[in-house]
Design an enzyme around this catalytic site. Structure first.
Site, mmCIF file in Angstrom:
data_model
loop_
_atom_site.group_PDB
_atom_site.id
_atom_site.type_symbol
_atom_site.label_atom_id
_atom_site.label_comp_id
_atom_site.label_asym_id
_atom_site.label_seq_id
_atom_site.Cartn_x
_atom_site.Cartn_y
_atom_site.Cartn_z
ATOM 1 N N CYS A 2 0.824 -1.195 0.000
ATOM 2 C CA CYS A 2 0.000 0.000 0.000
ATOM 3 C C CYS A 2 0.870 1.262 0.000
ATOM 4 C CB CYS A 2 -0.930 0.089 1.210
ATOM 5 S SG CYS A 2 -1.891 -1.390 1.506
ATOM 6 N N ARG A 27 2.966 0.411 -5.400
ATOM 7 C CA ARG A 27 2.882 -0.245 -4.091
ATOM 8 C C ARG A 27 1.576 -1.012 -3.914
ATOM 9 N NH1 ARG A 27 6.831 1.604 -0.844
ATOM 10 N NH2 ARG A 27 5.840 0.596 0.907
ATOM 11 N N TRP A 76 -3.133 -2.518 -1.525
ATOM 12 C CA TRP A 76 -2.926 -3.893 -1.980
ATOM 13 C C TRP A 76 -3.514 -4.749 -0.864
ATOM 14 C CZ3 TRP A 76 -0.216 -8.332 -0.417
ATOM 15 C CH2 TRP A 76 -0.093 -9.331 -1.406
ATOM 16 N N ASN A 102 -0.446 1.231 6.043
ATOM 17 C CA ASN A 102 0.277 0.227 5.256
ATOM 18 C C ASN A 102 0.895 -0.737 6.258
ATOM 19 O OD1 ASN A 102 1.973 -1.237 3.569
ATOM 20 N ND2 ASN A 102 3.539 0.371 3.524
ATOM 21 N N GLY A 103 0.684 -2.041 6.056
ATOM 22 C CA GLY A 103 1.237 -3.025 6.996
ATOM 23 C C GLY A 103 0.153 -3.978 7.450
ATOM 24 N N GLU A 485 13.499 -17.195 -14.029
ATOM 25 C CA GLU A 485 13.173 -15.784 -14.240
ATOM 26 C C GLU A 485 12.254 -15.614 -15.464
ATOM 27 O OE1 GLU A 485 13.343 -13.244 -12.524
ATOM 28 O OE2 GLU A 485 13.234 -11.548 -13.883
ATOM 29 N N LYS A 489 8.521 -13.979 -15.235
ATOM 30 C CA LYS A 489 8.098 -12.817 -16.033
ATOM 31 C C LYS A 489 6.818 -13.141 -16.797
ATOM 32 C CE LYS A 489 9.909 -10.230 -14.652
ATOM 33 N NZ LYS A 489 11.101 -10.132 -13.821
ATOM 34 N N GLU A 492 3.750 -13.427 -14.421
ATOM 35 C CA GLU A 492 3.239 -12.233 -13.746
ATOM 36 C C GLU A 492 2.582 -11.229 -14.677
ATOM 37 O OE1 GLU A 492 7.556 -10.141 -12.681
ATOM 38 O OE2 GLU A 492 5.925 -9.968 -11.280
ATOM 39 N N HIS A 508 12.534 -36.455 -14.025
ATOM 40 C CA HIS A 508 12.152 -37.002 -12.718
ATOM 41 C C HIS A 508 10.693 -36.692 -12.369
ATOM 42 C CE1 HIS A 508 16.220 -38.333 -11.970
ATOM 43 N NE2 HIS A 508 16.652 -37.149 -12.363
ATOM 44 N N LYS A 611 4.412 -3.580 -6.622
ATOM 45 C CA LYS A 611 5.838 -3.434 -6.890
ATOM 46 C C LYS A 611 6.662 -3.776 -5.653
ATOM 47 C CE LYS A 611 9.406 -2.212 -9.331
ATOM 48 N NZ LYS A 611 9.844 -3.262 -10.271
HETATM 49 C C1 AGP Z 1 9.704 -9.360 -10.205
HETATM 50 O O1 AGP Z 1 9.280 -9.186 -11.518
HETATM 51 C C2 AGP Z 1 8.651 -9.333 -9.207
HETATM 52 N N1 AGP Z 1 7.757 -8.264 -9.362
HETATM 53 C C3 AGP Z 1 9.027 -9.684 -7.787
HETATM 54 O O2 AGP Z 1 9.325 -11.045 -7.791
HETATM 55 C C4 AGP Z 1 10.188 -8.943 -7.104
HETATM 56 O O3 AGP Z 1 11.398 -9.244 -7.739
HETATM 57 C C5 AGP Z 1 10.237 -9.358 -5.623
HETATM 58 O O4 AGP Z 1 9.060 -8.982 -4.989
HETATM 59 C C6 AGP Z 1 11.448 -8.771 -4.916
HETATM 60 O O5 AGP Z 1 11.360 -7.395 -4.767
HETATM 61 P P1 AGP Z 1 12.578 -6.584 -4.189
HETATM 62 O O6 AGP Z 1 13.725 -6.783 -5.107
HETATM 63 O O7 AGP Z 1 12.107 -5.156 -4.145
HETATM 64 O O8 AGP Z 1 12.887 -7.118 -2.821
#
Ligand code: AGP
Length: 616
Positions: A2, A27, A76, A102-103, A485, A489, A492, A508, A611
């Site tokens: 948030c 956020r 969020w 936030n929290g 990775e 990507k 998400e 396996h 984010k």
């Molecule tokens: C990456 O595309 C993601 N949005 C997510 O996995 C991100 O890398 C993760 O939340 C870590 O964030 P940070 O690097 O700010 O700790």
């Protein structure tokens, strides 16, 4: 997570709040709201509009009063669905107090039972609303707003950043922090409060980082910080150093594509000034040579894409510095009993420096040992940067798109810098070998650019597999990290099912899922394990998979590769197989981007994500 924004001045503050909310959307964005102090109490408007909440809110505030004090919030959801009644700011029963949070308030149910009506006054499903009633109850007993916040917080368990206003005290915003980030700012008689710098950038000349268990009183001409008992704390101001231009789209259709194109600069800047006459000079890191020589074991902790950078970093540290290295997901590490001591080095990677899981892994380290903590982060003054003993800053500039691209690439480079630095100081590599590898790193920006230039070919392959629903990404060694990775990507931003797997592990179990139509992206750039990877491609091809091979330019026309693949993408050689992910990741990002765009998705604000993840 948030985002919080607050403003108090002599002019109407609504535009400041809306602009701040738009900038804080990274956020969280499943709902948004503002609360203004009007003559007759709090005027409030909230909207729950998926990833368009702030835009919908902006459309819905045409009848707002010209208030000079107010707070805003982008949410969020953690407790309670992303609906309007659960959106912040929350008010007390009189409608004169508004609060944004936030929290997570862990003991919100117990706190609700202590309220005057035993909790019946709480109308939402959130953990937050109880705080609004709690503070109001303390004011009812005669306390002013700031004292009431301090008194209420004495009973709260959990993590919070708060902004609270009350109609009885116009011209005052009270903020508080424990665990979630919060900053205050001042500019031309306007007092500001926000979760992060971008929200007030361009408005505040100076900002103040609020530490844990501090309460801040923001007024039009002043900022006052106290501890929870009301004792005043010294204010240390900091200049705002970011170029706002850098946080705008600059002609690209979205931030993600812009940030993909900024990767050569992110690599270059992360190396800038750190290589002097073939040696690494990391003066700002705050880790002495003796500290480095004392290290006998490294632990890398991170989440998401940062974890994938950690996977590569681990292999690089083991290879170059010859140090035993463990890697752990931060949210798992904090509940383990890792064998740490004063000779251990814990490397915490986080682009935001605010990811709660990673912060808690650091807190766990500190609670159980005298191990040194090195943060690899982009945000100077982030919570992680401040909690760590040493910091290696990545220099990618602000990243706005939720899917990490340029920050991830900068982390990969930073982890190689760290590995080579450990090798250099510990004398594990001949100086000329270190110089040779550093020269390779310095050539990477051009190779990353060449990988970006493959965008038309990548988009074409994406178009050909557009109908597929199931994707596997496979690789070996550092290619395994890129497989994870690439899958992350794709998941998400395109919402397609994608699994990243070590290629050798497929047989396996997961190979049972391979059938005609499943797309397998194989990271087959040159490495010691390339032939084994080609054998794994053969296994999936034989079972009907559509194989997309990512190979070196020299292998693009190789008959064997062509026979095993339906589509071939190629990138330049990175100069060392450990460095190859810096280049390989680019077509994987572009592939996910092309598929997400083809599906009409908002690539900058994918559903359900935020984010910066500041909840557990
Ligand atoms: C990456 O595309 C993601 N949005 C997510 O996995 C991100 O890398 C993760 O939340 C870590 O964030 P940070 O690097 O700010 O700790």
């Amino acid at each position: 997570m948030c985002g919080i924004i607050g403003a108090t001045g002599s002019e109407p503050v609504l535009p400041v709040l809306l602009e701040g909310l738009a900038r804080l959307e990274y956020r969280g964005y499943d709902s948004a709201g503002v609360a203004l102090l009007a003559d007759d109490g709090v005027w409030r408007r909230r909207r729950a509009g998926g990833n368009k909440s702030v835009a919908e809110l902006t459309e819905a505030v045409g009848d707002a009063p010209p208030a000079t004090t107010g707070i805003g919030h982008s949410r969020w959801a953690t407790h309670g669905a992303p609906t309007e009644p659960n959106a912040h700011p929350h008010t007390d029963a009189t409608g004169r107090l508004a609060l944004a949070h936030n929290g997570i308030i862990e003991n919100y149910r117990e706190l609700a039972r202590t309220l005057p009506q035993g909790g019946d006054e709480v109308t939402s499903d959130t953990d937050t609303e109880v705080l609004a009633h709690l503070v109001a109850a303390r004011m009812h007993h005669g306390l002013g707003l700031a004292d009431a916040v301090r008194a209420a917080l004495a009973e709260v368990q959990g993590k919070f950043a708060l902004a609270v206003v009350h109609a009885d005290e116009p011209g005052l915003i009270v903020g508080a922090r424990r665990g979630s980030p919060l900053i205050a700012g001042q500019a031309d008689g306007t007092g500001l409060l926000a979760s992060d710098i971008p929200a007030i950038h361009g408005r505040a000349d100076q900002f103040f980082v609020i530490d844990n268990d501090r309460v801040v009183e923001v007024r039009p001409g002043s900022v006052r910080i106290t501890d929870l008992s009301g004792r005043e704390v010294e204010l240390v101001g900091r200049e705002v150093g970011w170029d706002l231009e850098a946080a705008e789209k600059g002609g690209y259709p979205d931030f993600m594509l812009k940030e993909i194109h900024e990767q050569p600069a992110a690599v270059r800047d992360t190396l800038l000034g750190r290589i002097v006459a073939g040696r690494l000079v990391l003066d700002q890191m705050r880790l002495s040579d003796d500290d480095v020589r004392q290290v006998d074991k490294v632990f890398v902790v991170a989440t998401g894409s940062s974890y994938h950078a950690g996977m590569v970093g681990r292999l690089s540290i083991e290879h170059f510095a010859q140090l035993p290295t463990e890697l752990e997901i931060a949210s798992e590490f904090r509940y383990r009993d890792p064998v740490l001591d004063s000779s251990s080095l814990v490397v915490a990677i986080s682009q935001s420096g605010e990811t709660l899981d990673t912060m808690e892994a650091v807190a766990h380290t500190k609670a159980m040992s005298k191990a040194r903590v090195l943060a690899v982060t982009i945000v100077v003054d982030s919570s992680l940067g401040r909690d760590a003993d040493a910091t290696l800053y990545t220099r990618a500039g602000p990243e706005v798109a939720v899917a990490s691209t340029k920050c991830h690439v900068a982390q990969l480079v930073a982890m190689h810098v760290l590995a080579l630095y450990l090798a250099q100081v510990r004398g594990k590599y001949y100086p000329e070998e270190v110089a040779h590898q550093l020269a390779c790193l310095q050539r990477l920006p051009d190779r990353v650019q060449a990988a970006i230039d493959t965008a038309p070919a990548v988009t074409e392959v994406a178009r050909r597999v557009e109908g597929a629903r199931d994707f596997f990404f496979i690789g070996r060694g550092v290619g395994n990290a890129m497989a994870l990775e690439g899958a992350l990507k794709l998941k998400e931003i395109s919402y397609l099912r994608a699994e990243g797997y070590p290629a050798g592990e497929l047989k396996h179990g997961p190979i049972a899922l391979i059938e005609p139509g499943v797309v397998v992206v194989a990271i087959a750039t040159r490495s010691r394990l390339r032939d084994k990877l080609l054998a794994n491609m053969q296994e999936v091809k034989a079972r009907g998979a559509v194989v997309v091979a990512l190979v070196d330019d020299e292998d693009a026309d190789d008959a064997h590769v062509r026979a095993l693949s339906d589509h071939v993408l190629s990138v330049p050689d990175a100069g060392h197989e450990l460095f190859q992910p810096v280049v390989d990741v680019v077509p994987l990002q572009l592939f996910a981007y092309a598929l997400a765009i083809a599906r009409g998705n908002d690539v900058d604000r994918p559903r359900n994500l935020a984010k910066t993840v500041t909840v557990e």
